[in-house]
Write a protein that holds these residues in place. Structure first.
Motif, PDB file in Angstrom:
ATOM      1  N   GLU A   5     -26.368  40.132  30.924  1.00  0.00           N
ATOM      2  CA  GLU A   5     -26.091  39.279  32.083  1.00  0.00           C
ATOM      3  C   GLU A   5     -25.763  40.109  33.309  1.00  0.00           C
ATOM      4  O   GLU A   5     -26.248  39.838  34.416  1.00  0.00           O
ATOM      5  CB  GLU A   5     -24.911  38.340  31.757  1.00  0.00           C
ATOM      6  CG  GLU A   5     -24.521  37.422  32.889  1.00  0.00           C
ATOM      7  CD  GLU A   5     -25.142  36.052  32.765  1.00  0.00           C
ATOM      8  OE1 GLU A   5     -24.660  35.148  33.444  1.00  0.00           O
ATOM      9  OE2 GLU A   5     -26.123  35.890  32.016  1.00  0.00           O
ATOM     10  N   GLU A   6     -24.941  41.119  33.137  1.00  0.00           N
ATOM     11  CA  GLU A   6     -24.546  41.951  34.267  1.00  0.00           C
ATOM     12  C   GLU A   6     -25.699  42.803  34.776  1.00  0.00           C
ATOM     13  O   GLU A   6     -25.827  43.037  35.978  1.00  0.00           O
ATOM     14  CB  GLU A   6     -23.379  42.858  33.866  1.00  0.00           C
ATOM     15  CG  GLU A   6     -22.088  42.104  33.577  1.00  0.00           C
ATOM     16  CD  GLU A   6     -21.009  43.007  33.015  1.00  0.00           C
ATOM     17  OE1 GLU A   6     -21.266  44.230  32.912  1.00  0.00           O
ATOM     18  OE2 GLU A   6     -19.925  42.504  32.681  1.00  0.00           O
ATOM     19  N   ALA A   7     -26.553  43.262  33.866  1.00  0.00           N
ATOM     20  CA  ALA A   7     -27.626  44.184  34.256  1.00  0.00           C
ATOM     21  C   ALA A   7     -28.777  43.477  34.951  1.00  0.00           C
ATOM     22  O   ALA A   7     -29.239  43.919  36.011  1.00  0.00           O
ATOM     23  CB  ALA A   7     -28.136  44.941  33.031  1.00  0.00           C
ATOM     24  N   VAL A   8     -29.260  42.378  34.378  1.00  0.00           N
ATOM     25  CA  VAL A   8     -30.458  41.730  34.917  1.00  0.00           C
ATOM     26  C   VAL A   8     -30.316  40.224  35.103  1.00  0.00           C
ATOM     27  O   VAL A   8     -31.209  39.586  35.659  1.00  0.00           O
ATOM     28  CB  VAL A   8     -31.685  42.016  34.023  1.00  0.00           C
ATOM     29  CG1 VAL A   8     -32.102  43.460  34.145  1.00  0.00           C
ATOM     30  CG2 VAL A   8     -31.407  41.674  32.565  1.00  0.00           C
ATOM     31  N   GLY A   9     -29.218  39.634  34.621  1.00  0.00           N
ATOM     32  CA  GLY A   9     -28.957  38.227  34.889  1.00  0.00           C
ATOM     33  C   GLY A   9     -29.601  37.231  33.956  1.00  0.00           C
ATOM     34  O   GLY A   9     -29.247  36.055  33.969  1.00  0.00           O
ATOM     35  N   ASP A  10     -30.559  37.650  33.128  1.00  0.00           N
ATOM     36  CA  ASP A  10     -31.234  36.706  32.239  1.00  0.00           C
ATOM     37  C   ASP A  10     -31.578  37.424  30.934  1.00  0.00           C
ATOM     38  O   ASP A  10     -31.419  38.637  30.819  1.00  0.00           O
ATOM     39  CB  ASP A  10     -32.498  36.172  32.907  1.00  0.00           C
ATOM     40  CG  ASP A  10     -33.028  34.914  32.230  1.00  0.00           C
ATOM     41  OD1 ASP A  10     -32.254  34.272  31.494  1.00  0.00           O
ATOM     42  OD2 ASP A  10     -34.206  34.577  32.427  1.00  0.00           O
ATOM     43  N   GLY A  11     -32.058  36.654  29.966  1.00  0.00           N
ATOM     44  CA  GLY A  11     -32.423  37.247  28.682  1.00  0.00           C
ATOM     45  C   GLY A  11     -31.248  37.431  27.743  1.00  0.00           C
ATOM     46  O   GLY A  11     -31.357  38.168  26.757  1.00  0.00           O
ATOM     47  N   THR A  12     -30.149  36.747  28.003  1.00  0.00           N
ATOM     48  CA  THR A  12     -28.963  36.933  27.161  1.00  0.00           C
ATOM     49  C   THR A  12     -29.177  36.395  25.755  1.00  0.00           C
ATOM     50  O   THR A  12     -28.771  37.019  24.770  1.00  0.00           O
ATOM     51  CB  THR A  12     -27.748  36.244  27.802  1.00  0.00           C
ATOM     52  OG1 THR A  12     -28.071  34.852  28.040  1.00  0.00           O
ATOM     53  CG2 THR A  12     -27.398  36.892  29.135  1.00  0.00           C
ATOM     54  N   THR A  13     -29.822  35.246  25.650  1.00  0.00           N
ATOM     55  CA  THR A  13     -30.106  34.692  24.328  1.00  0.00           C
ATOM     56  C   THR A  13     -31.099  35.571  23.584  1.00  0.00           C
ATOM     57  O   THR A  13     -30.958  35.830  22.379  1.00  0.00           O
ATOM     58  CB  THR A  13     -30.652  33.264  24.449  1.00  0.00           C
ATOM     59  OG1 THR A  13     -29.720  32.456  25.176  1.00  0.00           O
ATOM     60  CG2 THR A  13     -30.872  32.649  23.080  1.00  0.00           C
ATOM     61  N   THR A  14     -32.116  36.060  24.297  1.00  0.00           N
ATOM     62  CA  THR A  14     -33.105  36.954  23.680  1.00  0.00           C
ATOM     63  C   THR A  14     -32.433  38.180  23.084  1.00  0.00           C
ATOM     64  O   THR A  14     -32.731  38.582  21.947  1.00  0.00           O
ATOM     65  CB  THR A  14     -34.149  37.390  24.724  1.00  0.00           C
ATOM     66  OG1 THR A  14     -34.852  36.238  25.197  1.00  0.00           O
ATOM     67  CG2 THR A  14     -35.129  38.385  24.136  1.00  0.00           C
ATOM     68  N   ALA A  15     -31.530  38.789  23.841  1.00  0.00           N
ATOM     69  CA  ALA A  15     -30.847  39.998  23.369  1.00  0.00           C
ATOM     70  C   ALA A  15     -30.003  39.703  22.134  1.00  0.00           C
ATOM     71  O   ALA A  15     -30.001  40.476  21.161  1.00  0.00           O
ATOM     72  CB  ALA A  15     -29.982  40.575  24.486  1.00  0.00           C
ATOM     73  N   ALA A  16     -29.268  38.586  22.149  1.00  0.00           N
ATOM     74  CA  ALA A  16     -28.409  38.253  21.016  1.00  0.00           C
ATOM     75  C   ALA A  16     -29.230  37.941  19.771  1.00  0.00           C
ATOM     76  O   ALA A  16     -28.904  38.395  18.662  1.00  0.00           O
ATOM     77  CB  ALA A  16     -27.506  37.074  21.370  1.00  0.00           C
ATOM     78  N   VAL A  17     -30.303  37.162  19.943  1.00  0.00           N
ATOM     79  CA  VAL A  17     -31.147  36.812  18.794  1.00  0.00           C
ATOM     80  C   VAL A  17     -31.827  38.053  18.233  1.00  0.00           C
ATOM     81  O   VAL A  17     -31.907  38.236  17.000  1.00  0.00           O
ATOM     82  CB  VAL A  17     -32.187  35.752  19.196  1.00  0.00           C
ATOM     83  CG1 VAL A  17     -33.204  35.539  18.067  1.00  0.00           C
ATOM     84  CG2 VAL A  17     -31.502  34.436  19.537  1.00  0.00           C
ATOM     85  N   LEU A  18     -32.313  38.931  19.097  1.00  0.00           N
ATOM     86  CA  LEU A  18     -32.971  40.147  18.620  1.00  0.00           C
ATOM     87  C   LEU A  18     -31.994  41.037  17.868  1.00  0.00           C
ATOM     88  O   LEU A  18     -32.338  41.600  16.816  1.00  0.00           O
ATOM     89  CB  LEU A  18     -33.579  40.909  19.800  1.00  0.00           C
ATOM     90  CG  LEU A  18     -34.276  42.237  19.457  1.00  0.00           C
ATOM     91  CD1 LEU A  18     -35.358  42.018  18.410  1.00  0.00           C
ATOM     92  CD2 LEU A  18     -34.851  42.873  20.707  1.00  0.00           C
ATOM     93  N   ALA A  19     -30.779  41.168  18.369  1.00  0.00           N
ATOM     94  CA  ALA A  19     -29.777  41.969  17.666  1.00  0.00           C
ATOM     95  C   ALA A  19     -29.509  41.397  16.274  1.00  0.00           C
ATOM     96  O   ALA A  19     -29.397  42.134  15.282  1.00  0.00           O
ATOM     97  CB  ALA A  19     -28.487  42.035  18.478  1.00  0.00           C
ATOM     98  N   GLY A  20     -29.403  40.068  16.190  1.00  0.00           N
ATOM     99  CA  GLY A  20     -29.181  39.434  14.889  1.00  0.00           C
ATOM    100  C   GLY A  20     -30.346  39.657  13.938  1.00  0.00           C
ATOM    101  O   GLY A  20     -30.150  39.886  12.731  1.00  0.00           O
ATOM    102  N   GLU A  21     -31.573  39.595  14.452  1.00  0.00           N
ATOM    103  CA  GLU A  21     -32.749  39.823  13.610  1.00  0.00           C
ATOM    104  C   GLU A  21     -32.820  41.264  13.132  1.00  0.00           C
ATOM    105  O   GLU A  21     -33.197  41.537  11.984  1.00  0.00           O
ATOM    106  CB  GLU A  21     -34.022  39.468  14.384  1.00  0.00           C
ATOM    107  CG  GLU A  21     -34.292  37.992  14.474  1.00  0.00           C
ATOM    108  CD  GLU A  21     -34.561  37.373  13.113  1.00  0.00           C
ATOM    109  OE1 GLU A  21     -35.177  38.047  12.261  1.00  0.00           O
ATOM    110  OE2 GLU A  21     -34.143  36.220  12.896  1.00  0.00           O
TER     111      GLU A  21
END
Length: 517
Positions: free
Chosen positions: A86-102
């Motif tokens: 969120e701080e770096a680019v403002g979007d893609g927060t769900t993508t990052a969390a889901v990818l980390a979980g996968e």
């Protein structure tokens, strides 16, 4: 026999080895699963209720994870992933969390196959490097004109609450705001301010060429609108001066008292006369203005604001080109700024001050309206994300959205895995499988069969070079996201891959958890 030595307190607990790894992986996967259903334009919303009964309705991953009461330390790392995104680019927060979980889920399978965590970490690191190359290769070779940037903003907002107005309309406002503050050197994100105000439909949102202040005139008899305004910004009190040392004055007659009152009044009146003589129409003061001074300013036709916050005073100075003054001594025209208009307007039960058309290079404001506080809060989050992604797109280019870039990453990583020696190859292939979970989730949330969609995505990518889950008003299918106008900033994809991989690697390297009860 030598007795064992204990260095931990009796209240401490310790989990080691595979048990610690299992616990951390499960916690990370649980966090990812909590936001998985919100991914994409057809993602669902979450209702979060805190202990005080406050309700937040959103599908923004960072907001959901921030509002959740998460205690597990490994799960907290995934929360930090979304916050970093969120701080770096403002979007893609769900993508990052889901990818980390996968990534953690795939690592769990490798751990079950007796693959050492260090091997998995090494494989993920190599795969992330390859993913970065794939993102660069997928960059869309097109001019970043206003239409393309509007598509970027619209893609960011699609699926988020925008009230009664289409995302395309709000996207145009976002692009216009960014273009207003864009310079040859850079785009200062802080120059785009968001001001949310309930009490009207979302379609009443507008772009203000200037700033808004939650301020009202120092007195009711001041003018409520000044056009072609000359503006002064003052960081000093306008009241009777007092000495630093304690002093007492003995007054022995009425004449002396009258003289003291006249001198005090002359000093206060002098402030207003100085400003009026300099041609000031509007005064923004970050300190206190004495009521008598405010009255004299009103008599002179000057619109004044008192006790304005330091941030707002600085914004007014930037918009109007005025200097921030520490005193009224030696006031001249070079110290003053100008604005096309300064007006106090009624919105609901409150007054808002609009400073429009300043001569400086200062900020612009997106005035957001919403029928309810819940709608307005979600609209504000959506617009903030849209501004961030448009800025990111201008600075780093765009790539196909709708899961197409993730399909390209998985294909590139899987192809490169054949050149990786040893068991590390298994980790690289697991990374590709984890990335493919993102378009599969998009398909599932859009209501189409995820397995069939994934097969078709792979096939179409091989033949056409770009394939994603393109969602229409009533249906979703595999298609070309660029042709459908679905594009994302490359920086969002790159940051999501980097932050998710780093979090997964960090969690996998933990084999001992020591907690004080």
């Amino acid at each position: 026999m030598q007795q064992p030595m204990y260095v931990l307190s009796e209240d401490s607990s310790r989990t080691r080895g595979r048990a610690a790894q299992d616990s951390n992986v499960r916690a990370g996967r649980a966090v990812a699963n909590a936001v998985r259903t919100t991914l994409g334009p057809r993602g669902m919303d979450k209702m979060l209720v805190d202990t005080a009964g406050e309700v937040v309705i959103t599908n923004d991953g960072a907001t959901i994870l921030r509002e959740m009461d998460i205690e597990h330390p490994a799960a907290q790392m995934l929360v930090e992933v979304s916050e970093t995104q969120e701080e770096a680019v403002g979007d893609g927060t769900t993508t990052a969390a889901v990818l980390a979980g996968e990534l953690l889920a795939r690592a769990e399978d490798l751990l079950d196959d007796a693959i050492h965590p260090s091997v998995i970490v090494e494989g993920y690191h190599e795969a992330a490097r390859i993913a970065g190359e794939a993102i660069d290769e997928m960059r869309v070779d097109a001019d970043l004109d206003d239409d393309l940037l509007a598509r970027v903003a619209e893609s960011s907002m699609t699926g988020k609450g925008t009230g009664d107005v289409a995302a395309a309309t709000l996207a145009e406002l976002v692009v216009e705001a960014v273009r207003r503050v864009e310079t040859d050197e850079e785009i200062d994100r802080d120059d785009i301010r968001l001001h949310a105000r309930a009490g009207a439909a979302s379609s009443a949102s507008e772009l203000v060429d200037g700033i808004l202040l939650d301020e009202e005139p120092a007195t009711d008899d001041m003018p409520r609108e000044v056009t072609d305004a000359t503006v002064a910004v003052l960081d000093a009190k306008l009241e009777v001066r007092t000495g630093e040392a304690d002093a007492e004055y003995a007054i022995s007659s009425v004449d002396q008292l009258d003289a003291a009152i006249r001198a005090e009044d002359a000093e206060l009146r002098g402030y207003a006369e100085t400003l009026a003589a300099a041609g000031v129409d509007v005064l923004v003061c970050s300190k206190k203005i004495d009521d008598r001074v405010a009255g004299y300013l009103a008599d002179a036709g000057i619109l004044a604001f008192t006790n304005v916050s330091d941030a707002d005073a600085g914004a007014v100075a930037a918009v109007t080109g005025a200097k921030r003054l520490g005193t009224l001594a030696d006031l001249d025209a070079d110290d003053l700024g100008t604005a096309a208009s300064v007006s106090v307007e009624r919105h609901g039960e409150d007054d808002l001050t609009f400073v429009r058309g300043g001569s400086g290079d200062g900020p612009v404001t997106l005035l957001l309206r919403g029928s309810t506080e819940h709608v307005l809060a979600e609209l504000e989050r959506a617009m903030a994300d849209a501004v961030d992604v448009v800025v990111a797109a201008i600075e780093g280019g765009v790539v196909p959205g709708a899961g197409a870039t993730e399909i390209a990453i998985a294909d590139r990583v899987r192809s490169a895995a054949a050149g990786v020696e040893g068991r590390t190859q298994l980790a690289v292939e697991a990374f590709a499988d984890a990335v493919e979970a993102l378009p599969r989730t998009l398909a599932e949330n859009a209501g189409i069969d995820p397995i069939d969609a994934l097969v078709e995505l792979r096939s179409t990518h091989e033949s056409a070079g770009s394939a994603g889950i393109v969602t229409g008003e009533r249906s979703a299918s595999v298609g070309d996201p660029v042709a459908a106008g679905i594009v994302d900033p490359a920086a969002v994809k790159r940051e999501a891959v980097a932050s998710a991989t780093e979090a997964a690697r960090l969690i996998l390297r933990i084999d001992d958890v020591i907690a004080a009860e």
